[in-house]
Write an enzyme that holds these catalytic residues in place. Structure first.
Site, PDB file in Angstrom:
ATOM      1  N   GLU A 151      50.832 -20.199 -43.406  1.00 36.83           N
ATOM      2  CA  GLU A 151      51.154 -20.474 -44.806  1.00 36.83           C
ATOM      3  C   GLU A 151      52.603 -20.134 -45.139  1.00 36.83           C
ATOM      4  OE1 GLU A 151      46.941 -20.144 -47.094  1.00 36.83           O
ATOM      5  OE2 GLU A 151      47.855 -18.227 -46.560  1.00 36.83           O
ATOM      6  N   HIS A 181      51.137 -13.445 -51.193  1.00 36.82           N
ATOM      7  CA  HIS A 181      50.020 -14.382 -51.338  1.00 36.82           C
ATOM      8  C   HIS A 181      48.757 -13.682 -50.865  1.00 36.82           C
ATOM      9  CE1 HIS A 181      47.248 -17.630 -51.017  1.00 36.82           C
ATOM     10  NE2 HIS A 181      47.357 -17.761 -49.706  1.00 36.82           N
ATOM     11  N   HIS A 192      44.161 -13.526 -51.090  1.00 35.56           N
ATOM     12  CA  HIS A 192      42.901 -14.183 -51.395  1.00 35.56           C
ATOM     13  C   HIS A 192      42.038 -13.202 -52.197  1.00 35.56           C
ATOM     14  CE1 HIS A 192      43.337 -16.876 -47.533  1.00 35.56           C
ATOM     15  NE2 HIS A 192      44.351 -16.987 -48.366  1.00 35.56           N
ATOM     16  N   TYR A 200      50.973  -5.637 -70.091  1.00 37.66           N
ATOM     17  CA  TYR A 200      51.533  -5.603 -68.742  1.00 37.66           C
ATOM     18  C   TYR A 200      51.304  -6.910 -67.990  1.00 37.66           C
ATOM     19  CZ  TYR A 200      52.973  -0.833 -69.282  1.00 37.66           C
ATOM     20  OH  TYR A 200      53.622   0.299 -69.719  1.00 37.66           O
ATOM     21  N   HIS A 228      41.538 -20.687 -53.760  1.00 35.51           N
ATOM     22  CA  HIS A 228      42.367 -20.148 -52.679  1.00 35.51           C
ATOM     23  C   HIS A 228      42.921 -18.766 -53.034  1.00 35.51           C
ATOM     24  CE1 HIS A 228      45.595 -21.314 -49.445  1.00 35.51           C
ATOM     25  NE2 HIS A 228      45.286 -20.029 -49.389  1.00 35.51           N
TER      26      HIS A 228
END
Length: 210
Positions: free
Chosen positions: A73, A92, A94, A119, A159
């Site tokens: 990725e 990134h 999951h 926040y 994803h």
């Protein structure tokens, strides 16, 4: 910060994210922009057991300069950096609650999560939803690049989140805030809620410009 220090910091944050259940197995990837390319976690690697010396180093064309084969990725990171030239790091994951939100039918694709906390507004801001593409589909890179022109954080359908920051620390803090806000959003579904108003959100942007 030297490249060695950045490698150590990627491993430190990777272990912290894994140990707290924000990513599982060999999912998730982290990167840091370098003057001559980027560092990115290797393919099929567990973020909880990263070896700093084996973290991949790529040039601007995606060629491997050092370390193991990069995450499959890595192209997502390249696309995000293209759209966000002032950001220096990308995370990134999951992460469970963020992924759960990404599959809810009818959520706002322009901004997935409401302004539940100050926040979230300050660290995440607008969160566009990127349509689903199969892993490795080059159209995903194009979709991420388009969405990233609007926000430093995007949510990939079915994803997970991709979040950029001006440092690795900033990117990690933002993705953690996103996951906590997703958890709150799911806990509050079906309840009468009082989100921050447009005026309160505007005031936060004025007080804490990104």
């Amino acid at each position: 910060m030297s490249e060695r220090d950045l490698r150590e910091r990627i491993a430190m944050h990777g272990k912290s994210l894994f140990d707290r259940g924000l990513t599982a197995g060999s999912s998730g990837n982290l990167s840091v922009r370098l003057p001559d390319g980027m560092l990115v976690t290797p393919t099929n690697s567990c973020l909880g057991r990263l070896d700093p010396d084996r973290i991949s180093k790529l040039d601007h064309n995606g060629n491997v300069l050092a370390g193991d084969k990069p995450s499959k990725e890595a192209f997502l990171h390249h696309s995000m950096y293209q759209a966000r030239p002032n950001e220096q790091s990308i995370v990134h994951l999951h992460s469970t609650h963020s992924v759960a939100v990404s599959v809810i039918d009818g959520i706002d694709p322009e901004n997935v999560l409401p302004p539940i906390t100050a926040y979230h507004v300050m660290r995440v801001g607008k969160l566009p939803l990127v349509p689903y593409f199969a892993p490795g589909d080059e159209r995903l890179a194009e979709a991420v690049e388009r969405a990233a022109t609007l926000s430093h954080a995007v949510l990939l359908s079915n994803h997970g989140p991709v979040v950029a920051g001006k440092s690795l620390d900033a990117a990690v803090y933002a993705v953690e805030e996103l996951e906590e806000t997703a958890k709150l959003f799911l806990l509050l579904r079906g309840e009468q809620t009082r989100y921050l108003t447009d005026a309160q959100v505007a005031d936060l942007h004025e007080r804490f410009p990104s």
